[in-house]
Every structure is written in structure tokens, then in C-alpha cells.
Enzyme design. Structure first.
Site, PDB file in Angstrom:
ATOM      1  N   GLY A   1      -0.988 117.845 120.341  1.00 31.74           N
ATOM      2  CA  GLY A   1       0.097 117.292 119.499  1.00 31.74           C
ATOM      3  C   GLY A   1       0.509 116.355 119.124  1.00 31.74           C
ATOM      4  O   GLY A   1       1.350 115.561 121.001  1.00 31.74           O
ATOM      5  N   THR A   2       0.851 115.008 118.748  1.00 34.95           N
ATOM      6  CA  THR A   2       0.978 113.871 118.460  1.00 34.95           C
ATOM      7  C   THR A   2       2.393 113.544 117.350  1.00 34.95           C
ATOM      8  O   THR A   2       3.664 113.860 117.867  1.00 34.95           O
ATOM      9  CB  THR A   2      -0.274 112.605 118.189  1.00 34.95           C
ATOM     10  OG1 THR A   2      -0.394 113.252 117.143  1.00 34.95           O
ATOM     11  CG2 THR A   2      -1.401 112.762 118.940  1.00 34.95           C
ATOM     12  N   THR A   3       2.345 113.110 116.636  1.00 32.82           N
ATOM     13  CA  THR A   3       3.514 111.847 115.715  1.00 32.82           C
ATOM     14  C   THR A   3       4.297 112.748 115.220  1.00 32.82           C
ATOM     15  O   THR A   3       3.798 113.680 113.966  1.00 32.82           O
ATOM     16  CB  THR A   3       3.311 110.747 115.434  1.00 32.82           C
ATOM     17  OG1 THR A   3       2.296 110.394 116.090  1.00 32.82           O
ATOM     18  CG2 THR A   3       4.466 110.210 115.099  1.00 32.82           C
TER      19      THR A   3
ATOM     20  N   ALA B   1      -4.146 108.496 117.918  1.00 34.26           N
ATOM     21  CA  ALA B   1      -4.519 109.401 118.609  1.00 34.26           C
ATOM     22  C   ALA B   1      -3.055 110.849 117.272  1.00 34.26           C
ATOM     23  O   ALA B   1      -3.120 111.714 117.488  1.00 34.26           O
ATOM     24  CB  ALA B   1      -2.965 110.184 119.959  1.00 34.26           C
TER      25      ALA B   1
END
Length: 279
Positions: A51-53, A226
């Protein structure tokens, strides 16, 4: 021979022995292999969705926590609609960045930890106490983090004692820092933080704060492959949550849609986003 507790219907002795009000400590003592950080990994390189931001911002009456919906695996999009923001309890929430599978397990364990404490002690943990418990759980995942499977969440909630929203960030060792005003974590965090730094004000309204975090996620997606921006074609929008003295609330699909479409429409006129007011 000792009777099998399952065949007699009796609870094992571990469940009847007085001890800590921490479910995490109980599990670590009696069934440590169940903890996410104690899983055995296969030999070789492990590829797992990440998972990113995640972004957060305080406003006059509380705090907003939001996340994009993309999970990546290397240079591939592993999932377009992953959920990264979860309620921890009635007055707090946690957003996950890092190895998605481990992060979701950690969140579920954290939810159970807070519920267990409340049932055993008869009171809820303070927001500071919740932040400390999460720090301990992240530290327990350090072995996995050293092998590239890190979990780096963002924790936010309403502090009933101080009557304000607060944000806590973490590193892979469990080190905890309180963030003032706004915060971001994940691969797109540097771009999201820069976006919020220009536009944040302490007197934001709830509407302005929710718009701010979606603007920040849009900017992160603009520069970080991403991070996923609003996907209007597939109707996939950022998850936005609000926590005030009335508790945790997740924006509905309709509210998220309107917010994302409004930000996207404004970007057609200003591709780089709104400008900060000049001094």
C-alpha cells in the site's frame, strides 16, 4: 493424563490466569506464532503487494485521515481498490502504508487490542495510550521489516482530554512522533506533504480539510506512480474519514465521489493545483 480442554468444554488455563490487559502481550506469551511479525518466510525474494500513500490533517473541530486506493507489486499495479484506512475504535483511525497483508493483520490485531483493554479495564485507553500500543506492535514486526516487509501506519484520533484532533506517525522500528497540522506516509508522502504545506491553515473547516487531503493525494499520484489518483471511469475514489468529538465517520461513496470530481474538475483549469496565498 490431562483432559483436552476442547473435549471437556473448559477454557485452557491461559485464559483463566490473571495478567496484562493487553491482548497483544497475551498472544505473545501463549501463541506467539499467531503474531504477524513472527510468520516464517519462504526462502528467496518475497514479492508482496504494498500500500502506498496515507495523509492526515487536523482542522478546527477534529482530524481527517485519508488514503489512495492503489496497491503495487514491483512495477505492477496489484490492486486498484484496496482499502487502507480503518477505524481503530470509536474515536480513532489508522491508515496503512507498506506490506499490505501484514498491515491489514496488524490493524485487526490493534482493533482487538483496544477492545480487549476496554472490556478488561472497563475504560477506554487515552489517545496517547492507543498510540503507544500501536508503537509496540510495529516494533514487534521489526524482523519482517528488516527483510523488506515493513508496515508504517499513520494514526489519528480525537483526544477527549485535550479536546482536539491529533496525528501520530511511526518509523519501522516503532518510533513514534506526534505531527502538528498535517502528515503523510508512504511512497507518495513527500509530494503529498509538499502539497499540504502550501495550503494548510489551522482554522480549516471540515469541508476544507477533506478537500485538502484529496488535493494532496492527487498531487502525490501526479508524481508517484505507486499512488493512485481518483479513478472516475471505474468509480474508485480515495477513502476519506473524519474524526471529531462525535466519533469516527467515513465519507459515503456519494460524498467521496463529489469531492474527487470537484478536485478533478478544478485540475482541468489548474493542472498543478491551487496556489498558496501570497504574503
Amino acid at each position: 493424563m490431562e483432559a483436552n480442554p476442547r473435549s471437556t468444554g473448559r477454557l485452557p488455563a491461559a485464559f483463566l490466569t490473571p495478567g496484562s490487559s493487553s491482548f497483544f502481550d497475551f498472544l505473545a506469551s501463549h501463541s506467539p506464532e499467531q503474531l504477524p511479525g513472527n510468520r516464517r518466510l519462504p526462502e528467496g525474494v518475497v514479492e508482496a503487494p504494498h500500500g502506498t500513500t496515507i495523509v492526515a490533517a487536523t482542522f478546527a473541530d477534529g482530524v481527517v485521515l485519508a488514503g489512495d486506493r492503489r496497491a503495487t507489486m514491483g512495477n505492477m499495479i496489484a490492486q486498484r481498490d484496496i482499502e487502507k484506512v480503518f477505524p481503530a475504535d470509536e474515536y480513532s483511525a489508522v491508515g496503512i502504508a507498506g506490506t499490505a497483508g501484514l498491515a491489514v493483520e496488524m490493524v485487526k490485531l490493534f482493533q482487538l487490542e483496544l477492545e480487549h483493554f476496554e472490556k478488561v479495564e472497563g475504560v477506554t485507553l487515552s489517545l496517547e495510550g492507543k498510540a503507544n500500543r500501536l508503537s509496540t506492535m510495529i516494533r514487534g514486526n521489526l524482523g519482517m521489516a528488516m527483510q523488506g516487509l515493513a508496515v508504517v501506519p499513520l494514526f489519528a484520533g480525537w483526544d477527549e482530554a485535550k479536546e482536539k484532533g491529533r496525528i501520530f506517525s511511526y518509523d519501522v522500528t516503532g518510533g513514534r512522533s506526534e505531527e502538528h497540522g498535517f502528515a503523510a506516509t508512504g511512497s507518495g508522502s513527500i509530494f503529498a506533504r509538499g502539497s499540504m504545506k502550501k495550503l494548510y491553515r489551522a482554522d480549516l473547516t471540515e469541508q476544507e480539510a477533506t478537500t485538502l487531503v484529496v488535493q494532496a493525494l492527487y498531487d502525490a499520484a501526479d508524481d508517484d506512480s505507486a499512488t493512485g489518483g481518483p479513478d472516475l471511469a471505474r468509480r474508485i475514489y480515495p477513502i476519506v474519514t473524519v474524526i471529531t468529538d462525535e466519533g469516527y465517520r467515513r465519507l459515503t461513496e456519494t460524498e467521496s465521489s463529489e469531492l474527487a470530481r470537484s478536485v478533478t474538475a478544478r485540475r482541468l483549469e489548474q493542472p498543478d493545483g491551487p496556489r498558496a496565498a501570497l504574503l
